[in-house]
Design a protein around this motif. Structure first.
Motif: not given
Length: 127
Positions: A31-41, A51-60
């Protein structure tokens, strides 16, 4: 209680590939969108992909567009980030994040849109 566990980080040479995974538990993952984040020193946490809950929409993020691919398997409650053509500037701790607003699309690209976070996995790209 929502739990997110990342895996797949490591040390790779520039130009190489890694695949990160995020295993989710504690609620209806699909039911929920998911994301990846990163942090450098010494730097702030930055958006990588979502990515949206269904996987049909992505952002980069522009910095990873064309090199990284986000995907999810709602049947397995997992999300992945395939990282190709890695560069030294991709070195960071990568975090998996889960939205708290169901069925949101397109998926958020700001960290303020996410309520749950994993512990992070280190990705190091050597030159």
């Amino acid at each position: 209680q929502v739990q997110l566990v990342e895996s797949g980080g490591g040390l790779v040479q520039a130009g190489g590939s890694l695949r990160l995974s995020c295993a989710a538990s504690g609620r209806t993952f699909s039911r929920y969108a998911m994301g990846w984040f990163r942090q450098a020193p010494g730097k702030e946490r930055e958006f990588v992909a979502s990515i949206s809950w269904s996987g049909s929409s992505t952002r980069y993020a522009d910095s990873v567009k064309g090199r990284f691919t986000i995907s999810r398997d709602n049947a397995k409650n997992t999300m992945s980030l395939q990282m190709n053509s890695l560069k030294p500037e991709d070195t960071a701790v990568y975090y998996c994040a889960a939205d708290n607003d169901p069925f949101r699309s397109p998926p958020p690209t700001s960290f303020v849109g996410y309520e749950y976070w994993g512990q992070g996995t280190q990705v190091t790209v050597s030159s």
